[in-house]
Scaffold this active site. Structure first.
Site, PDB file in Angstrom:
ATOM      1  N   SER A  15      52.651  57.423  33.186  1.00 31.79           N
ATOM      2  CA  SER A  15      51.782  58.327  33.936  1.00 31.79           C
ATOM      3  C   SER A  15      51.015  59.295  33.049  1.00 31.79           C
ATOM      4  CB  SER A  15      52.612  59.121  34.952  1.00 31.79           C
ATOM      5  OG  SER A  15      53.571  59.932  34.282  1.00 31.79           O
ATOM      6  N   TYR A 160      68.934  65.574  22.413  1.00 27.84           N
ATOM      7  CA  TYR A 160      67.867  64.571  22.524  1.00 27.84           C
ATOM      8  C   TYR A 160      67.926  63.616  21.337  1.00 27.84           C
ATOM      9  CZ  TYR A 160      63.124  62.669  22.186  1.00 27.84           C
ATOM     10  OH  TYR A 160      62.035  61.832  22.056  1.00 27.84           O
TER      11      TYR A 160
END
Length: 254
Positions: A15, A160
């Site tokens: 997106s 992360y």
């Protein structure tokens, strides 16, 4: 050079940023692109700018952390195109709040669900479809990170980094599992890229902070990574690019 015309390519997390740039680039090269995301408005808007000679991108709404969504995504690819040639596992997230000492379990689980389980679910179904449809040019590209090879000093990036180190291991394991099936596997590890990713990671209202970080040195652009994907996919069929790491020339050490 391998021709991409007519190849069915699925891109997750498409997106914005790298995913959206890759979808546009590959569609313009003649690929049949399927792009999925939780919000598909920008993908649909992209179709209005591609031009009449470019096959529209199939935009599919999908939450990669939900198995039923992932299963439905691959069924839609099979129903629409009858095969899959390339899977680009691009969907991923970071949370600045998830430090190792003060982090929130919800944030950690969200990263594991998307960065690891979503990628693994997608890969499982992708390999099934590549095999069952008889593709002769199967390829899985996992969007990794420089942080998947080096643990950063910044505490907000360490969990992360842990998920991306796992992507490194999973990608290598996948390569060993599918090598005999003539499916190529690549880990693509960018350094800092100017996208919405950092602003989201730093948290709501921190877009200005992200913009200042991007101004320190000339960082990569999403199109740089899209071009790298083209390079990987157009290598001769007998060539597997195991790992490609791309960083800004002047990026500081993590």
């Amino acid at each position: 050079m391998t021709d991409l015309k007519g190849k069915v390519i699925l891109i997750t997390g498409a997106s914005a940023g790298i995913g959206l740039a890759a979808a546009e680039t590959l569609a313009k090269l003649g690929a049949k692109v399927v792009a999925c995301a939780r919000n598909i408005e920008k993908i649909q808007a992209l179709n209005t700018t591609l031009g009449k000679d470019v096959e529209p991108i199939l935009a599919v709404k999908c939450d990669m952390t939900k198995e039923q969504d992932v299963l439905a995504l691959f069924k839609e690819v099979a129903d629409k195109h009858g095969k899959l040639d390339v899977l680009i596992n691009n969907a991923g997230a970071n949370s600045a709040a998830a430090t190792l000492l003060e982090g929130d379990l919800v944030d950690w689980k969200a990263m594991l669900d998307l960065n690891i389980l979503g990628l693994t679910l997608s890969t499982r179904e992708g390999v099934k479809l590549i095999e069952s449809s008889g593709s002769k040019s199967g390829h899985i590209i996992n969007l990794n990170s420089l942080a998947g090879h080096v643990v950063p000093k910044a505490p907000y990036g360490q969990f992360y980094s842990g998920t991306k180190h796992m992507v490194t291991a999973l990608t290598e394991g996948l390569r060993k599992s599918v090598q005999s099936k003539n499916i190529r596997v690549t880990s693509l590890s960018p350094g800092r890229v100017e996208t919405e990713f950092l602003g989201r990671a730093l948290g709501k209202g921190q877009e200005a902070v992200a913009a200042e970080i991007y101004k320190k040195v000339k960082v990569l652009e999403a199109q740089d990574i899209a071009d790298a994907i083209v390079y990987i996919l157009t290598a001769p069929a007998h060539v597997n690019i195991d790992e490609l790491t791309i960083t800004p020339l002047l990026q500081e050490q993590l």
